[in-house]
Design a protein around this motif. Structure first.
Motif, PDB file in Angstrom:
ATOM      1  N   MET A  64       0.746  -1.183   0.072  1.00 35.74           N
ATOM      2  CA  MET A  64       0.166  -0.065   0.071  1.00 35.74           C
ATOM      3  C   MET A  64       0.918   1.300  -0.126  1.00 35.74           C
ATOM      4  N   SER A  65       0.631   2.241  -0.778  1.00 39.44           N
ATOM      5  CA  SER A  65       1.207   3.332  -0.928  1.00 39.44           C
ATOM      6  C   SER A  65       1.388   4.215   0.343  1.00 39.44           C
ATOM      7  N   ASP A  66       2.492   4.898   0.751  1.00 38.79           N
ATOM      8  CA  ASP A  66       2.446   6.014   1.738  1.00 38.79           C
ATOM      9  C   ASP A  66       2.336   7.210   1.247  1.00 38.79           C
ATOM     10  N   ARG A  67       1.953   7.431   0.056  1.00 44.78           N
ATOM     11  CA  ARG A  67       2.238   8.771  -0.493  1.00 44.78           C
ATOM     12  C   ARG A  67       0.520   9.505  -0.070  1.00 44.78           C
ATOM     13  N   THR A  68       0.801  10.004   1.044  1.00 45.28           N
ATOM     14  CA  THR A  68      -0.196  10.604   1.661  1.00 45.28           C
ATOM     15  C   THR A  68      -0.083  12.078   2.062  1.00 45.28           C
ATOM     16  N   GLY A  69      -0.912  12.951   2.518  1.00 47.89           N
ATOM     17  CA  GLY A  69      -0.803  14.234   3.082  1.00 47.89           C
ATOM     18  C   GLY A  69      -0.422  15.295   1.877  1.00 47.89           C
ATOM     19  N   ILE A  70       0.862  15.808   1.941  1.00 45.11           N
ATOM     20  CA  ILE A  70       1.112  16.803   0.911  1.00 45.11           C
ATOM     21  C   ILE A  70       1.831  16.035  -0.378  1.00 45.11           C
ATOM     22  N   PHE A  71       1.768  14.809  -0.440  1.00 42.34           N
ATOM     23  CA  PHE A  71       2.113  14.126  -1.401  1.00 42.34           C
ATOM     24  C   PHE A  71       1.125  13.639  -2.228  1.00 42.34           C
ATOM     25  N   ALA A  72      -0.277  13.436  -1.748  1.00 40.90           N
ATOM     26  CA  ALA A  72      -1.351  12.962  -2.353  1.00 40.90           C
ATOM     27  C   ALA A  72      -1.848  13.420  -3.579  1.00 40.90           C
ATOM     28  N   GLY A  73      -2.245  12.688  -4.321  1.00 39.83           N
ATOM     29  CA  GLY A  73      -3.013  12.876  -5.560  1.00 39.83           C
ATOM     30  C   GLY A  73      -2.500  12.240  -6.884  1.00 39.83           C
ATOM     31  N   ASP A  74      -3.489  12.168  -7.932  1.00 39.51           N
ATOM     32  CA  ASP A  74      -3.130  11.436  -9.135  1.00 39.51           C
ATOM     33  C   ASP A  74      -2.561  12.377 -10.175  1.00 39.51           C
ATOM     34  N   ASP A  75      -2.311  13.618 -10.038  1.00 42.24           N
ATOM     35  CA  ASP A  75      -1.791  14.749 -11.020  1.00 42.24           C
ATOM     36  C   ASP A  75      -0.761  15.637 -10.257  1.00 42.24           C
ATOM     37  N   PRO A  76       0.611  15.265 -10.858  1.00 39.23           N
ATOM     38  CA  PRO A  76       1.501  16.038 -10.439  1.00 39.23           C
ATOM     39  C   PRO A  76       1.667  17.356 -10.587  1.00 39.23           C
ATOM     40  N   PHE A  77       0.842  17.848 -11.731  1.00 42.73           N
ATOM     41  CA  PHE A  77       0.830  19.104 -11.883  1.00 42.73           C
ATOM     42  C   PHE A  77      -0.174  19.900 -10.866  1.00 42.73           C
ATOM     43  N   GLU A  78      -1.136  19.138 -10.528  1.00 39.60           N
ATOM     44  CA  GLU A  78      -1.847  19.849  -9.413  1.00 39.60           C
ATOM     45  C   GLU A  78      -1.042  19.897  -8.034  1.00 39.60           C
ATOM     46  N   ILE A  79      -0.493  18.649  -7.716  1.00 35.68           N
ATOM     47  CA  ILE A  79       0.444  19.079  -6.599  1.00 35.68           C
ATOM     48  C   ILE A  79       1.572  20.078  -6.466  1.00 35.68           C
ATOM     49  N   ALA A  80       2.155  20.340  -7.667  1.00 37.13           N
ATOM     50  CA  ALA A  80       3.001  21.204  -7.816  1.00 37.13           C
ATOM     51  C   ALA A  80       2.167  22.557  -7.627  1.00 37.13           C
ATOM     52  N   ARG A  81       1.161  22.893  -8.224  1.00 41.41           N
ATOM     53  CA  ARG A  81       0.224  24.007  -7.987  1.00 41.41           C
ATOM     54  C   ARG A  81      -0.178  24.199  -6.785  1.00 41.41           C
ATOM     55  N   GLN A  82      -0.544  23.170  -5.912  1.00 40.03           N
ATOM     56  CA  GLN A  82      -0.789  23.180  -4.561  1.00 40.03           C
ATOM     57  C   GLN A  82       0.430  23.802  -3.658  1.00 40.03           C
ATOM     58  N   TRP A  83       1.607  23.228  -4.042  1.00 44.07           N
ATOM     59  CA  TRP A  83       2.722  23.422  -3.168  1.00 44.07           C
ATOM     60  C   TRP A  83       3.193  25.062  -3.496  1.00 44.07           C
ATOM     61  N   LEU A  84       2.983  25.504  -4.896  1.00 47.17           N
ATOM     62  CA  LEU A  84       3.285  26.935  -5.339  1.00 47.17           C
ATOM     63  C   LEU A  84       2.335  27.768  -4.418  1.00 47.17           C
ATOM     64  N   GLY A  85       1.034  27.428  -4.337  1.00 44.15           N
ATOM     65  CA  GLY A  85       0.327  28.095  -3.835  1.00 44.15           C
ATOM     66  C   GLY A  85       0.465  28.291  -2.231  1.00 44.15           C
ATOM     67  N   GLU A  86       1.172  27.430  -1.463  1.00 44.56           N
ATOM     68  CA  GLU A  86       1.507  27.314  -0.199  1.00 44.56           C
ATOM     69  C   GLU A  86       2.702  28.344  -0.375  1.00 44.56           C
ATOM     70  N   ALA A  87       3.642  28.255  -0.970  1.00 46.78           N
ATOM     71  CA  ALA A  87       4.746  28.900  -1.007  1.00 46.78           C
ATOM     72  C   ALA A  87       4.499  30.567  -1.154  1.00 46.78           C
ATOM     73  N   GLU A  88       3.348  30.717  -2.169  1.00 52.35           N
ATOM     74  CA  GLU A  88       3.150  32.233  -2.129  1.00 52.35           C
ATOM     75  C   GLU A  88       2.424  32.924  -0.793  1.00 52.35           C
ATOM     76  N   ALA A  89       2.146  31.949   0.040  1.00 53.28           N
ATOM     77  CA  ALA A  89       1.831  32.652   1.274  1.00 53.28           C
ATOM     78  C   ALA A  89       2.936  32.480   2.357  1.00 53.28           C
ATOM     79  N   SER A  90       4.151  32.108   1.929  1.00 50.42           N
ATOM     80  CA  SER A  90       4.981  31.795   3.268  1.00 50.42           C
ATOM     81  C   SER A  90       6.368  32.317   2.791  1.00 50.42           C
ATOM     82  N   GLU A  91       6.643  32.135   1.436  1.00 49.89           N
ATOM     83  CA  GLU A  91       7.983  32.513   0.985  1.00 49.89           C
ATOM     84  C   GLU A  91       8.076  34.160   0.818  1.00 49.89           C
TER      85      GLU A  91
END
Length: 201
Positions: A1-28
């Protein structure tokens, strides 16, 4: 069973990247979209520099530059590039490498038109990556361009976007005791299904 959960979860790597960038826009604190772009010249010698990511699209990422710059010549010569986004505030990074095509149609025109007038005039004035006699000569050229192009310059034919279509995407997050979490998405060619692997830190 995959342990790809939390911030790594999802079936679309581009959507994961967009989510991470969105978080960075609020903190960087500065330029969360700054990415290191790596290319190689015709001798295979690598070059890396910081550029600004403009779009994470459905299947690619896009940035803009002068096609006649060193990076532009190297991309056009090899058709490949790699990049990394690194966010100290999140202790995360995203790496991609793959094939590159030009983005020089209506999307490039629209982005160029959205830039400040000074940036648009600068794009016309700068012979990017080539020798410059002095800053004074550059500013004189900007003044001349301003007089001839006016307040609504069109996009120069040598300026536009590049679209990286990745064959590999890696998501990295800092872990305690240097035991980082790393997941890589790989495919042999564009259109293939992604193979996702957890990597050792």
């Amino acid at each position: 069973m995959s342990d790809r959960t939390g911030i790594f979860a999802g079936d679309d790597p581009f959507e994961i990247a967009r989510q991470w960038l969105g978080e960075a826009e609020a903190s960087e604190p500065n330029d969360p979209n700054a990415m290191a772009l790596a290319t190689v010249d015709e001798q295979g010698l690598p070059n890396v520099r910081m550029v600004l990511l403009k779009t994470i699209a459905e299947d690619s990422i896009v940035f803009y530059t002068n096609y006649e710059s060193a990076k532009g010549r190297e991309i056009d010569g090899q058709g490949k590039a790699a990049m990394v986004l690194h966010w100290k505030s999140l202790r995360r990074q995203v790496r991609m490498r793959g094939l590159v095509t030009r983005e020089e149609g209506p999307e490039a025109d629209a982005y160029f038109a959205s830039r400040s007038l000074q940036s648009r005039l600068g794009a016309w004035a700068s012979e990017q990556s080539r020798p410059l006699a002095s800053r004074q000569s550059l500013m004189a050229k900007v003044a001349k361009i301003t007089a001839t192009k006016g307040v609504s310059p069109d996009r120069p034919p040598y300026w536009g976007g590049y679209r990286i279509i990745p064959l590999e995407i890696e998501f990295w997050a800092d872990g305690a005791f240097r035991l980082h979490d790393r997941f890589v998405w790989r495919r042999e060619k564009i259109g293939d299904a992604w193979n996702i692997l957890r990597l050792n830190p």
